[in-house]
Design a protein around this motif. Structure first.
Motif, short mmCIF file in Angstrom:
data_model
loop_
_atom_site.label_atom_id
_atom_site.label_comp_id
_atom_site.label_asym_id
_atom_site.label_seq_id
_atom_site.Cartn_x
_atom_site.Cartn_y
_atom_site.Cartn_z
N THR A 257 33.31 47.19 31.88
CA THR A 257 33.42 46.30 30.73
C THR A 257 32.22 46.42 29.79
O THR A 257 32.38 46.46 28.58
N ASP A 258 31.00 46.49 30.35
CA ASP A 258 29.78 46.43 29.55
C ASP A 258 29.98 45.35 28.47
O ASP A 258 30.20 44.18 28.80
N ASN A 259 29.97 45.74 27.18
CA ASN A 259 30.16 44.71 26.16
C ASN A 259 31.58 44.71 25.61
O ASN A 259 31.82 44.29 24.48
N PHE B 203 14.79 39.24 28.34
CA PHE B 203 15.07 38.01 29.10
C PHE B 203 16.44 38.04 29.76
O PHE B 203 16.65 37.40 30.79
N LEU B 204 17.37 38.77 29.19
CA LEU B 204 18.67 38.92 29.86
C LEU B 204 18.54 39.83 31.07
O LEU B 204 19.18 39.62 32.10
N VAL B 205 17.68 40.85 30.94
CA VAL B 205 17.41 41.72 32.10
C VAL B 205 16.74 40.89 33.20
O VAL B 205 17.09 40.98 34.37
N GLN B 206 15.78 40.07 32.81
CA GLN B 206 15.08 39.23 33.79
C GLN B 206 16.07 38.36 34.56
O GLN B 206 16.03 38.29 35.80
N ALA B 207 16.97 37.72 33.83
CA ALA B 207 17.93 36.83 34.48
C ALA B 207 18.87 37.61 35.39
O ALA B 207 19.20 37.16 36.50
N GLU B 208 19.29 38.79 34.94
CA GLU B 208 20.23 39.59 35.74
C GLU B 208 19.56 40.09 37.03
O GLU B 208 20.15 40.04 38.12
N ILE B 209 18.32 40.55 36.90
CA ILE B 209 17.60 41.04 38.08
C ILE B 209 17.33 39.88 39.06
O ILE B 209 17.48 40.03 40.28
N ALA B 210 16.95 38.75 38.52
CA ALA B 210 16.68 37.58 39.39
C ALA B 210 17.94 37.21 40.16
O ALA B 210 17.90 36.95 41.37
N ARG B 211 19.08 37.23 39.48
CA ARG B 211 20.34 36.88 40.14
C ARG B 211 20.70 37.91 41.20
O ARG B 211 21.05 37.57 42.34
N LEU B 212 20.61 39.20 40.84
CA LEU B 212 21.01 40.26 41.78
C LEU B 212 20.19 40.22 43.06
O LEU B 212 20.71 40.43 44.15
N PHE B 213 18.88 39.97 42.91
CA PHE B 213 18.00 40.08 44.08
C PHE B 213 17.57 38.72 44.62
O PHE B 213 16.66 38.64 45.45
N HIS C 178 27.06 43.51 42.01
CA HIS C 178 27.66 43.84 40.71
C HIS C 178 26.97 43.07 39.59
O HIS C 178 26.49 41.96 39.78
N TYR C 179 26.97 43.68 38.42
CA TYR C 179 26.35 43.02 37.27
C TYR C 179 27.17 43.31 36.02
O TYR C 179 28.12 44.09 36.04
N GLY C 180 26.78 42.67 34.93
CA GLY C 180 27.49 42.85 33.66
C GLY C 180 27.28 41.64 32.78
O GLY C 180 27.05 40.54 33.28
N SER C 181 27.35 41.83 31.47
CA SER C 181 27.03 40.72 30.56
C SER C 181 28.15 39.70 30.50
O SER C 181 27.90 38.50 30.42
N PRO D 139 29.04 48.02 39.56
CA PRO D 139 28.21 48.04 40.77
C PRO D 139 26.85 48.64 40.46
O PRO D 139 26.72 49.49 39.57
N VAL D 140 25.85 48.21 41.20
CA VAL D 140 24.50 48.73 41.01
C VAL D 140 24.50 50.25 41.19
O VAL D 140 23.80 50.98 40.48
#
Lengths: 746, 292, 160
Positions: free
Chosen positions: A309-311, A211-221, A81-84, A90-91
């Protein structure tokens, strides 16, 4: 130093992206080819709310040319799962779908035709659940909630003695206004290429916040930041729709399954099921004295954040922050709620919560002025927050003279001298006004790097995404100005996380102010180093040296910066590096308080209403933009005009129509955006430069203010023309006609 | 889009027999502006498209007596700019200019627009007051039908599965006829279209032709309203005159308006009244004669 | 009697150069331009002929390449933004777009330029109302249109 005039700051320089964008060479994500790339199509839910009882992709996987099918079953060895703010998305749908169009499976194939054919072969079975449509049903709570409940977020604040103020005031007004769901229509729908590789993940994506995408992808994978590269080519419009993380996790997970790079380019239909603006309802109770002094406001609001939720957290809060308006209020109580419904998730859209809040606030201000028999303009001025006053307790005080700004717009618009003039029978004209201040959501955190090359040119490295706002040109201007070199000698490299230093995001009108400050500081760092070299060269003190146009001079002698750098390295090459860090503790001292600035919005509208049909024509619209300092005045106007035109959309036509959870108008034939012929005869931006922003040269953000006041100014003008108050947007002919009809005015 | 094959006949007969032999798997293709969108979205699927533009001469616009004959593959833009049309059917030229946008007009055909039978068509409404006729060809020869007999429903026509429209024959208005067309709406497609053509002799409405489109699936003539106007003195047909109001009331009664994204039934009926009055008055104001 | 075809040879003039390709009937022109010829300046957006991002000129007339089939170009001349911009005659319009800030994100710009070129070819001195009417089928979500109208005016005979 103080007598030096600006060389490029303040001029409408040729945009650095002009040649790319006016030749067809500009590359957007969908224009890129990555070797071995597969093409993705989505299997999406036809139902707005259902349990997924079976997903069988075996027939699709068996189709020749299909590399992989991603379903929830493949989300193993990764976070799901992801979100700001809340990681509730869910992915790809797991067990349940929460809006029509939610991806349930994703196919990667040799080409799009095969991917399309494979989509038809994925068998999904659902158990339909009752649909939660709109704010009323979400509050009602009957049936199956969208998540654990339909409540996403609650927010509130209060000061003064609100109840006492209501008891003691002369009159109390209570009104409710509704704002529709609208869609950004960034002309480039979301597009992403992901390449999941053993030692790294690479993404090319239409994202505002690399950079937020980078952090989210790094966390997810489960990767380190240095293993995730996010490249953002030119972005074909954002307006918030490409903020945070959208389709990137799904495409990355599919790439992992397919064992090769995968591209997903959404259609407009799919983009409309990816993100939208929050629909909202706001109720304000306002207590006033008979002399027109507002003594209390109590605001209650709901925003519809859709399936996830998104934003939604921030929008709920910002809606609440902005609803009481730009007024001096001794007693305030605000409560706002974010609600889940079975519809497209709602996220950021240009001034989050702003147009909704100011629509409610400024419509009611007009109601009250009329009831008190006061000119709505003077009623606003009387209650306006003053410079230096805390418009929200504990926050940064208002940094500009709002009354001056209001009067400027009114003067240029001709508010006092306006008359309707002759009109055909049944056609009525009116004028309306609105104003607001919005607390920028900009986080004061950016970094920048500048390389000054041995030939006197320079490269500026920024994290900002270029999505039309012209940030690359503005950064080149600031860098050239501070390095004392010509604008043409500066190149900007942007938004590749392996090449440029960290930036938080591109949004909230923040880039010129905050990235601009980082670039400014990095360029000053270069200038300082150059002056040190020059001082050594001339055997003088740095402060004795004049620097301009790439040359240092002292007592009639000059030397090129480039020569100084080459000398330093003892040969033909070499370069200097300058850095800029922007944090809340920035030495300017201007970034400590939240918000980093207040964006002012003012609008004056003249409309013509055909009372027989209900058609509203916007004849004239005046807006204000206060960029503090206009680094590129044409671009400032462009931001304001573009924002106002988008607002003309949600004011007159735009609305995502849902029936039983089904989106009825998921295309541009039925979802009407403004076109050339909607341009008012007069469409003016009043530019003031108050010089009081925290950015370089007193700059502050623009680009959101223009979208905030169009709807209330227009509806107030319709009221002025017809005497009929319309409390729901958009002001379609049918809605206006019905309102006029009920009031006996049609 | 699902793959399809392209058949390019060189005669009308060949096109008709290809259509007949396809068992419903083939469709005619001219401009494709509506058809291809429906195929892209998956609403329609065909194995074969039959390109009528490969038939030589079918894009011609020519005069035949009092009529202008518009070939099946003439685009909206070609019709709009054709010198004969501009001279003898100026209102058709004006209405064609308002169809969709320039790119659609450059590709889409007038005949294709009629045959696709999308309910929000300006030409389908206007051609009713021109009393246009259609040449229809099939394997066993050709027939001529009134334009009003073509559309039978939303996306439905009276054409047989092996028939194709080859030409639209539009007679110029008789001299002394005054005409106007109104469209209204804010969506991409019109919410309402009204055409009025009134023949005036000695200050009296000698003939009235009124047509209404878009508010319901099929454009229609409004004969009861026409009857009310016929024989009336034009100087009595003013705003709010009882006669005109009655014609407008009957028009809204006969509209069979349906509720959709463009509006509720009562609103559409109201719009019919408003625009019927405006269109009639605008037509009458064109007192130079002709339909310009 | 002709047989139904599932591939077609197309020979046409692309940006002034004679070219040939083989296409399937369902291939839209935009895919031929972008994928076969690498001309990615032509953009796909709404895909329903409303927005104009995919505008190219076919024998000088604007069409939506997202929907017009590729086989329609047989024997005809196609001009894309790349061909337009490479020609010297484009420079007044391009410079007017620069001077007036008539583009932002640039996604609509290729279509916008070609629509404007087609207008000025047909009417070298259009009024503001004619510009708006002619261009109303090209959507821009960034600029608010005013600056594009000003740019087209500046590039016209009336604006020079």
């Amino acid at each position: 130093m103080t007598t030096r005039g600006f060389k490029t700051v303040g001029t409408a320089v040729r945009r650095v992206d002009a040649d790319d964008k006016l030749s067809g060479r500009a590359q957007f994500t969908g224009d890129l080819e990555v070797a071995g790339m597969a093409f993705c199509k989505l299997v999406t839910s036809p139902l707005p709310h259902a349990r997924i009882t079976r997903v069988d992709a075996s027939r699709a996987r068996a189709l020749p040319g299909v590399y992989a099918v991603l379903t929830a079953a493949e989300l193993v060895n990764m976070e799901t799962h992801y979100g700001s703010d809340k990681k509730d998305r869910p992915v790809i749908a797991i067990d349940k779908v929460r809006f029509q169009g939610e991806p349930v499976a994703a196919v990667a194939a040799v080409d799009l035709a095969i991917a399309e054919a494979a989509v038809e072969l994925v068998d999904v079975e659902y158990e339909e659940l009752p649909t939660v449509t709109g704010i009323d049903e979400a509050l009602d709570g009957a049936g199956e909630p969208v998540h654990d409940s339909n409540f996403c977020h609650e927010y509130g604040y209060e000061w003064g003695d609100v109840d006492a103020a209501f008891r003691e005031c002369d009159r109390v007004f209570e009104d409710t206004f509704e704002f529709p769901m609208v869609y950004h229509y960034a002309m480039e729908p979301h597009t992403c290429i992901a390449s999941y590789e053993p030692d790294r993940i690479r993404l090319w994506t239409s994202a505002q916040h690399p950079f937020l995408v980078q952090a989210e992808i790094a966390r997810l994978f489960g990767r380190q930041l240095d293993q995730v590269q996010v490249v953002v080519p030119y972005v074909g419009g954002g307006y918030g729709s490409k903020s945070y993380t959208k389709i990137e996790p799904l495409v990355t997970a599919l790439s992992r399954e397919a064992g090769r790079p995968v591209r997903l380019a959404l259609s407009v239909d799919e983009a409309m099921r990816t993100v939208r603006r929050h629909a909202a309802r706001g109720t304000i109770r306002t207590g006033v004295m008979n002399d027109g002094t507002i003594v209390a406001r109590e605001c209650t609001g709901y925003v519809d954040t859709g399936g996830y939720t998104d934003n939604g957290v921030r929008v709920t809060e910002r809606f609440g922050d902005r609803m009481p308006g730009p007024y001096s209020l001794a007693n305030v109580r605000v409560k706002t709620y974010g609600l889940f419904t079975n519809s497209t998730p709602a996220g950021s859209y240009r001034s989050i919560g702003g147009p909704q809040a100011i629509w409610v606030c400024e419509s009611q201000i007009d109601v009250i002025a009329h009831a008190l028999g006061m000119d709505p303009f003077e009623f606003r001025v009387k209650n306006l927050v003053r410079e230096g006053e805390e418009v929200r307790r504990g926050r940064r005080p208002i940094e500009g003279d709002l009354e001056y700004a209001l009067r400027r717009v009114a003067d240029e618009f001709g508010w006092d001298s306006w008359t309707p003039g002759p009109t055909p029978p049944g056609v009525k004209r009116g004028i309306g006004f609105a104003c607001g201040v919005t607390n920028s959501g900009a986080s004061p955190t950016s970094t920048s790097l500048v390389r000054f090359h041995a030939d006197g040119s320079a490269t500026v490295y920024i994290g900002s995404a270029e999505m039309g706002q012209g940030s690359r040109s503005v950064m080149a201007q600031i860098a050239a100005e501070e390095m004392r070199i010509p604008y043409e000698k500066v190149r900007v490299v942007a938004s590749d996380t392996t090449a440029v230093p960290w930036d938080r995001s591109t949004g909230s009108s923040r880039s010129t102010t905050l990235m601009g400050l980082a670039v400014h500081d990095a360029a000053v760092d270069i200038r300082t180093q150059v002056l040190d070299l020059a001082a050594e060269h001339f055997e003088a003190f740095p402060e004795e040296i004049e620097a301009e146009d790439g040359r240092a001079s002292f007592k009639g002698e000059t030397v090129a910066f480039a020569a100084l750098v080459r000398n330093m390295f003892g040969g033909s090459g070499g370069e200097l590096m300058g850095r800029g860090y922007v944090t809340p503790k920035h030495p300017s001292g201007k970034l400590r308080q939240d918000p980093v600035f207040w964006e002012v919005s003012i609008g004056a509208a003249e409309v013509e209403v055909d009372t027989a049909t209900g058609e509203v024509r916007l004849l004239r619209y005046y807006s204000i933009s206060d960029p503090g300092k206009a680094i590129n005045p044409k671009q400032v106007e462009g931001q304001d005009e573009g924002a106002a035109m988008q607002a003309i959309g949600h004011t007159l036509f735009e609305e995502m129509l849902y029936e039983d959870g089904q989106l009825l108008n998921p295309n541009l034939v039925d979802y009407r955006v403004p076109v050339f012929t909607d341009l008012p005869h007069e469409f003016e931006t009043v530019l003031i430069e108050s010089g009081n922003g925290p950015g370089p040269y007193g700059a502050k953000g623009v680009g959101e203010g223009g979208i905030v006041c169009v709807a209330p100014a227009t509806a107030n003008a319709v009221f002025n023309a017809t005497g009929v108050r319309i409390s729901t947007l958009p002001l379609t002919p049918e809605r206006v006609w019905r309102a006029l009809h009920e009031a006996g005015q049609a | 889009m699902r793959p399809f094959r392209l058949h390019e006949p060189t005669t009308v007969q060949e096109a008709a027999s290809a259509l007949a032999g396809s068992g419903g798997g083939a469709a005619l293709y001219a401009g494709g502006t509506e058809l291809l969108l429906a195929m892209k979205s998956g609403l329609l699927a065909y194995d074969t498209l039959i390109n009528v533009k490969s038939i030589p001469g079918l894009d011609a616009v020519s005069a035949d007596g009092d009529s202008i004959v518009i070939g099946a593959s003439a685009t909206h833009s070609a019709v709009e700019h054709d010198p004969l049309v501009r001279e003898r059917l100026p209102l058709l030229s004006e209405v064609e200019h308002g169809v969709a946008n320039l790119r659609v007009r450059n590709v889409g055909t007038l005949a294709g627009n009629l045959c696709f039978a999308e309910p929000h068509s300006d030409p389908a409404t206007l051609l009713l007051v021109y009393e246009a006729e259609l040449d229809v060809a099939g394997p066993s020869g050709s027939r001529r039908i009134a334009v009003g007999d073509l559309q039978t429903g939303s996306y439905e026509t009276s054409l047989g599965p092996d028939e194709l429209l080859t030409a639209v024959r539009v007679p110029a208005f008789p001299s002394g006829m005054r005409a106007a067309y109104s469209k209204f709406g804010y969506h991409h497609r019109p919410t309402l279209g009204i055409a009025a053509a009134l023949a005036v002799q000695d200050g009296v409405v000698a003939d009235a032709r009124l047509a209404l489109g878009c508010v319901s699936p099929v454009a229609r003539r409004l004969s009861r309203s026409e009857d009310v106007l016929r024989g009336e003195r034009i100087d009595a047909l003013t705003e709010d005159s009882a006669v005109l109001r009655e014609a407008c009331r009957l028009a809204s009664e006969d509209a069979d308006a349906v509720e959709d994204m463009h509006g509720g039934v009562d609103y559409k009926e109201h719009l019919v009244r408003v625009f019927m009055e405006r269109t009639v008055l605008r037509a009458l104001a064109r007192n130079g004669g002709g339909d310009g | 009697m002709a047989e139904a075809q599932d591939t077609l040879a197309v020979a046409f003039e692309l940006n002034g150069v004679p070219v040939e390709a083989s296409v399937e009937p369902q291939t839209p022109l935009i895919d031929l331009l972008r994928e076969r010829f690498g001309l990615t300046g032509t953009k796909r957006s709404c895909d329903v002929q409303v927005c104009g991002a995919c505008t190219v000129l076919l024998d000088g007339a604007p069409v939506s390449s997202c929907t017009v089939p590729a086989f329609e170009v047989r024997g005809r001349a196609v001009l894309t933004v790349e061909g337009f911009a490479a020609d010297e005659s484009a420079s007044p319009l391009i410079e007017a777009f620069v001077n007036n800030a008539a583009f932002q994100c640039g996604f609509c710009t290729p279509g916008m330029l070609l629509a404007a070129k087609s207008l000025l070819d047909a009417d070298p001195a259009p009024s503001e109302d004619v510009i708006k009417d002619y261009m109303r089928g090209n959507v821009c979500r960034c600029t608010g249109y005013k600056k594009i109208v000003e740019a087209v005016h500046e590039a016209s005979e009336a604006g020079r």
